[in-house]
Design an enzyme around this catalytic site. Sequence first.
Site, mmCIF file in Angstrom:
data_model
loop_
_atom_site.group_PDB
_atom_site.id
_atom_site.type_symbol
_atom_site.label_atom_id
_atom_site.label_comp_id
_atom_site.label_asym_id
_atom_site.label_seq_id
_atom_site.Cartn_x
_atom_site.Cartn_y
_atom_site.Cartn_z
ATOM 1 N N ARG A 50 -1.433 1.573 -1.090
ATOM 2 C CA ARG A 50 -1.350 0.467 -2.048
ATOM 3 C C ARG A 50 -1.797 -0.851 -1.417
ATOM 4 O O ARG A 50 -2.464 -1.668 -2.060
ATOM 5 C CB ARG A 50 0.078 0.348 -2.577
ATOM 6 C CG ARG A 50 0.254 -0.691 -3.692
ATOM 7 C CD ARG A 50 1.631 -0.560 -4.324
ATOM 8 N NE ARG A 50 1.786 -1.451 -5.468
ATOM 9 C CZ ARG A 50 2.528 -2.565 -5.457
ATOM 10 N NH1 ARG A 50 3.175 -2.914 -4.345
ATOM 11 N NH2 ARG A 50 2.635 -3.314 -6.537
ATOM 12 N N HIS A 54 -4.667 -3.188 -3.012
ATOM 13 C CA HIS A 54 -4.384 -4.564 -3.405
ATOM 14 C C HIS A 54 -5.152 -5.573 -2.542
ATOM 15 O O HIS A 54 -5.357 -6.712 -2.966
ATOM 16 C CB HIS A 54 -2.880 -4.829 -3.333
ATOM 17 C CG HIS A 54 -2.135 -4.306 -4.524
ATOM 18 N ND1 HIS A 54 -1.068 -4.960 -5.095
ATOM 19 C CD2 HIS A 54 -2.321 -3.192 -5.272
ATOM 20 C CE1 HIS A 54 -0.625 -4.271 -6.130
ATOM 21 N NE2 HIS A 54 -1.365 -3.181 -6.250
ATOM 22 N N GLY A 60 -12.496 -8.869 -1.964
ATOM 23 C CA GLY A 60 -13.036 -7.797 -1.146
ATOM 24 C C GLY A 60 -12.069 -7.280 -0.095
ATOM 25 O O GLY A 60 -10.969 -7.795 0.079
ATOM 26 N N ASP A 62 -10.888 -7.449 2.967
ATOM 27 C CA ASP A 62 -10.978 -8.408 4.070
ATOM 28 C C ASP A 62 -9.631 -8.720 4.714
ATOM 29 O O ASP A 62 -9.509 -9.678 5.481
ATOM 30 C CB ASP A 62 -11.622 -9.708 3.581
ATOM 31 C CG ASP A 62 -10.796 -10.382 2.476
ATOM 32 O OD1 ASP A 62 -9.764 -9.820 2.068
ATOM 33 O OD2 ASP A 62 -11.193 -11.473 2.026
ATOM 34 N N ASN A 82 2.464 -8.340 -6.239
ATOM 35 C CA ASN A 82 2.820 -8.007 -4.858
ATOM 36 C C ASN A 82 4.234 -8.425 -4.470
ATOM 37 O O ASN A 82 4.837 -7.814 -3.576
ATOM 38 C CB ASN A 82 1.847 -8.689 -3.877
ATOM 39 C CG ASN A 82 0.438 -8.158 -3.981
ATOM 40 O OD1 ASN A 82 0.224 -6.971 -4.175
ATOM 41 N ND2 ASN A 82 -0.541 -9.040 -3.846
ATOM 42 N N PRO A 154 -3.871 -4.989 -11.412
ATOM 43 C CA PRO A 154 -3.212 -4.503 -12.631
ATOM 44 C C PRO A 154 -1.734 -4.888 -12.664
ATOM 45 O O PRO A 154 -1.089 -5.021 -11.624
ATOM 46 C CB PRO A 154 -3.374 -2.983 -12.530
ATOM 47 C CG PRO A 154 -4.496 -2.760 -11.571
ATOM 48 C CD PRO A 154 -4.427 -3.900 -10.597
ATOM 49 N N HIS A 185 -0.617 7.630 -7.393
ATOM 50 C CA HIS A 185 0.776 7.608 -7.851
ATOM 51 C C HIS A 185 1.404 8.996 -7.832
ATOM 52 O O HIS A 185 2.517 9.172 -8.327
ATOM 53 C CB HIS A 185 0.865 7.003 -9.256
ATOM 54 C CG HIS A 185 0.744 5.513 -9.259
ATOM 55 N ND1 HIS A 185 0.849 4.747 -10.392
ATOM 56 C CD2 HIS A 185 0.530 4.634 -8.246
ATOM 57 C CE1 HIS A 185 0.702 3.464 -10.088
ATOM 58 N NE2 HIS A 185 0.492 3.374 -8.785
#
Length: 312
Positions: A50, A54, A60, A62, A82, A154, A185
């Site tokens: 995840r 994320h 990007g 990074d 988050n 999302p 998931h």
Amino acid sequence: MLLFLATMSCEAHLTPIYYANSCPHALSTIRTAVRSAIARERRMAASIIRLHFHDCFVQGCDASLLLKDGKGIISEQKARQNFQSARGFEVIDSIKAAVEEVCPGVVSCADILAVAARDSSVYVSPAGGPTWTVKLGRRDSTTANKDLAEQNLPIATVDDLDKLISLFDRQGLSVKDMVALSGAHTIGQAQCATFRGRIYNETNIDSGFAKTRGRRCPSSPVLGNNTLAPLDLVTPNSFDNNYYKNLLTKKGLLHSDQVLFNGGPTDDIVRLYSKDQAAFLSDFADAMVKMGDISPLIGSAGEVRKICSVTN
């Protein structure tokens, strides 16, 4: 001059052999640390995957997600998607420390995330997969973007299928990529606050499943918010295709899961993956490679952080 240009050309794109000479033991060091972390806590595999997802969806791949608040930086960890749910940062820090011991200042945090996500999925798959060759050479950002995180990631409680398709399309990922990546998931857990609305208010849900999940997730919005439930009730710790079988029987835990099988254009892909685990694993691997290619910093852009949570 020709030699110089050739060298620059090699360094200006991602390649699996990027660290072959500069840090030949990078991949084995990462793999050992990942396995150790997941052996301590099985859930960590999903958490690491995840984190990579994320990270890549916000400016990007990074490692911007890993940055804490600092001078001129508002951490992406504070974004709604988050906050108090993204986890595993300390594991990435420990992996980075192990790699730094082997070859200081060489391997980026962004590459560590990409490799750790692959190694996590392999470790928890009874079939030894999905696996893929990770392209390397990403560099780390010196910035983060909380606002962009809230725009691009999302929201599991409310996003409908069209919204999900749009978010993935924005990153150059197809509908099939989106359905395959959602199969992550098949492992991991979710907090009660993220599925309360689904089990109490939605109709496209198996009543017995909703009742079971409701035993530890009360309807009150002030109780049990952090109580966990497995995303896949049947095989919660194995990377398999049971996630899609759950969707066929209206047992997707999150709203954003069940919309994949709800009379829409993704129904056929869900049916395929529910019947053909090999197809799912193959498509998941392909989609992870594509996701890892999202807008990497290469060449002299960005930096290689010494500590993943702060810029140099």
